[in-house]
Design a protein around this motif. Structure first.
Motif, PDB file in Angstrom:
ATOM      1  N   LYS A  56       0.832  -1.212   0.000  1.00 44.49           N
ATOM      2  CA  LYS A  56       0.000   0.000   0.000  1.00 44.49           C
ATOM      3  C   LYS A  56       0.863   1.256   0.000  1.00 44.49           C
ATOM      4  CE  LYS A  56      -4.104  -2.203   1.811  1.00 44.49           C
ATOM      5  NZ  LYS A  56      -5.108  -2.290   2.871  1.00 44.49           N
TER       6      LYS A  56
ATOM      7  N   ILE B 134       2.088   1.634  -3.593  1.00 43.29           N
ATOM      8  CA  ILE B 134       1.019   2.167  -4.457  1.00 43.29           C
ATOM      9  C   ILE B 134       0.839   3.656  -4.213  1.00 43.29           C
ATOM     10  CG2 ILE B 134      -1.483   2.092  -4.877  1.00 43.29           C
ATOM     11  CD1 ILE B 134      -1.206  -1.017  -4.348  1.00 43.29           C
TER      12      ILE B 134
ATOM     13  N   TRP C 298     -11.263   2.057 -10.193  1.00 45.88           N
ATOM     14  CA  TRP C 298     -10.102   1.512  -9.481  1.00 45.88           C
ATOM     15  C   TRP C 298     -10.568   0.397  -8.556  1.00 45.88           C
ATOM     16  CZ3 TRP C 298      -4.910   1.613  -9.013  1.00 45.88           C
ATOM     17  CH2 TRP C 298      -4.331   1.274  -7.797  1.00 45.88           C
ATOM     18  N   LYS C 299      -9.870  -0.713  -8.594  1.00 48.25           N
ATOM     19  CA  LYS C 299     -10.119  -1.812  -7.661  1.00 48.25           C
ATOM     20  C   LYS C 299      -8.783  -2.226  -7.069  1.00 48.25           C
ATOM     21  CE  LYS C 299     -14.232  -3.643  -9.873  1.00 48.25           C
ATOM     22  NZ  LYS C 299     -14.860  -4.816 -10.484  1.00 48.25           N
ATOM     23  N   GLN C 300      -8.790  -2.474  -5.770  1.00 48.96           N
ATOM     24  CA  GLN C 300      -7.559  -2.845  -5.090  1.00 48.96           C
ATOM     25  C   GLN C 300      -7.849  -3.976  -4.122  1.00 48.96           C
ATOM     26  OE1 GLN C 300      -5.546   0.514  -3.402  1.00 48.96           O
ATOM     27  NE2 GLN C 300      -4.181  -0.730  -2.168  1.00 48.96           N
ATOM     28  N   SER C 301      -6.997  -4.990  -4.150  1.00 48.78           N
ATOM     29  CA  SER C 301      -7.193  -6.111  -3.231  1.00 48.78           C
ATOM     30  C   SER C 301      -6.849  -5.670  -1.814  1.00 48.78           C
ATOM     31  CB  SER C 301      -6.335  -7.310  -3.644  1.00 48.78           C
ATOM     32  OG  SER C 301      -4.999  -7.103  -3.253  1.00 48.78           O
TER      33      SER C 301
ATOM     34  N   TYR D  59      -1.816  -5.372  -3.780  1.00 56.64           N
ATOM     35  CA  TYR D  59      -1.756  -5.956  -5.124  1.00 56.64           C
ATOM     36  C   TYR D  59      -2.485  -7.277  -5.099  1.00 56.64           C
ATOM     37  CZ  TYR D  59       2.017  -2.643  -6.204  1.00 56.64           C
ATOM     38  OH  TYR D  59       2.761  -1.510  -6.416  1.00 56.64           O
TER      39      TYR D  59
ATOM     40  N   CYS E 142      -4.050  -4.766  -8.121  1.00 60.24           N
ATOM     41  CA  CYS E 142      -5.017  -3.693  -8.249  1.00 60.24           C
ATOM     42  C   CYS E 142      -5.390  -3.601  -9.726  1.00 60.24           C
ATOM     43  CB  CYS E 142      -4.470  -2.376  -7.713  1.00 60.24           C
ATOM     44  SG  CYS E 142      -2.863  -1.904  -8.319  1.00 60.24           S
ATOM     45  N   GLU E 143      -6.533  -2.982  -9.984  1.00 62.20           N
ATOM     46  CA  GLU E 143      -7.031  -2.913 -11.360  1.00 62.20           C
ATOM     47  C   GLU E 143      -7.418  -1.487 -11.720  1.00 62.20           C
ATOM     48  OE1 GLU E 143     -10.349  -5.543 -11.950  1.00 62.20           O
ATOM     49  OE2 GLU E 143      -9.263  -7.274 -11.170  1.00 62.20           O
TER      50      GLU E 143
ATOM     51  N   LEU F  85       1.701  -1.194 -12.383  1.00 64.07           N
ATOM     52  CA  LEU F  85       0.846  -0.061 -12.031  1.00 64.07           C
ATOM     53  C   LEU F  85       1.318   1.201 -12.752  1.00 64.07           C
ATOM     54  CD1 LEU F  85      -1.423   1.289 -10.450  1.00 64.07           C
ATOM     55  CD2 LEU F  85       0.149   1.439  -8.480  1.00 64.07           C
TER      56      LEU F  85
END
Length: 184
Positions: free
Chosen positions: A22, A25, A112-115, A119, A121-122, A138
């Motif tokens: 995180k 990112i 935005w999607k994040q696990s 990571y 992430c989309e 990313l």
């Protein structure tokens, strides 16, 4: 029997990796903003924001029309539902841009999607989904997003908005364009 002790230890071990992911990112977005700040004269800033959209009943048919129809029939309330405009709110997270010199200029660029572990992430941009398993992926996906013609158009419009400032002579805090003069 499941080994809960091993699962517990694995969960503790992943905490540090999640924090690092995180932070990494966040660092990528900080670098993106640093570069955009320089090239846009301090105007453009990118952030990740929770958003929502209103979905009409027509759009909900795929999900719940059968359930609602059966429930309303069972309750005998079909007549009462006929005139209603049923809506639902769907929450999601998006990559947004704003002109820092123009309040209220937030504009969605991509979903935005994040696990939970950071990571993968989309970045969902139109019909294209970029799945990012690490920092390099990313960075590449964000660069592709910036190259997108629709995103480019949005950023161009944001960068060219008039600069708005709060006029100290107005008690209400009304925002006035820098290009206009307050009334005499």
């Amino acid at each position: 029997m499941a080994n809960f002790i091993e699962a517990y230890r694995a969960g503790l071990n992943i905490v540090e990796r999640t924090k690092n992911n995180k932070r990494e990112i966040d660092g990528v977005f900080e670098e993106l903003n640093s570069q955009l700040f320089r090239v846009s004269d301090g105007k453009i800033q990118i952030s990740i924001k929770p958003l929502h959209e209103t979905i009409s009943f027509k759009e909900l048919e795929n999900y719940s029309a059968l359930y609602l129809s059966n429930a309303s029939n069972a309750l005998g309330i079909n007549d009462k539902l006929a005139g209603w405009r049923l809506r639902a709110v769907k929450g999601y997270v998006a990559i947004c841009a704003k002109n820092q010199k123009t309040p209220g200029s937030d504009t969605e660029l991509a979903e935005w999607k994040q696990s939970r572990a950071g990571y993968p992430c989309e970045i969902i941009l139109g019909s294209q989904t970029y799945v990012c398993e690490d920092k390099e992926a990313l960075e590449n996906a964000l660069a592709e997003m910036l190259r997108d013609p629709i995103v480019g158009e949005k950023l161009f419009k944001l960068a060219n908005l008039p600069v708005l400032e709060t006029d100290p002579t107005l008690e209400s805090g009304i925002v006035a364009s820098q290009d206009t003069q307050p009334p005499a």
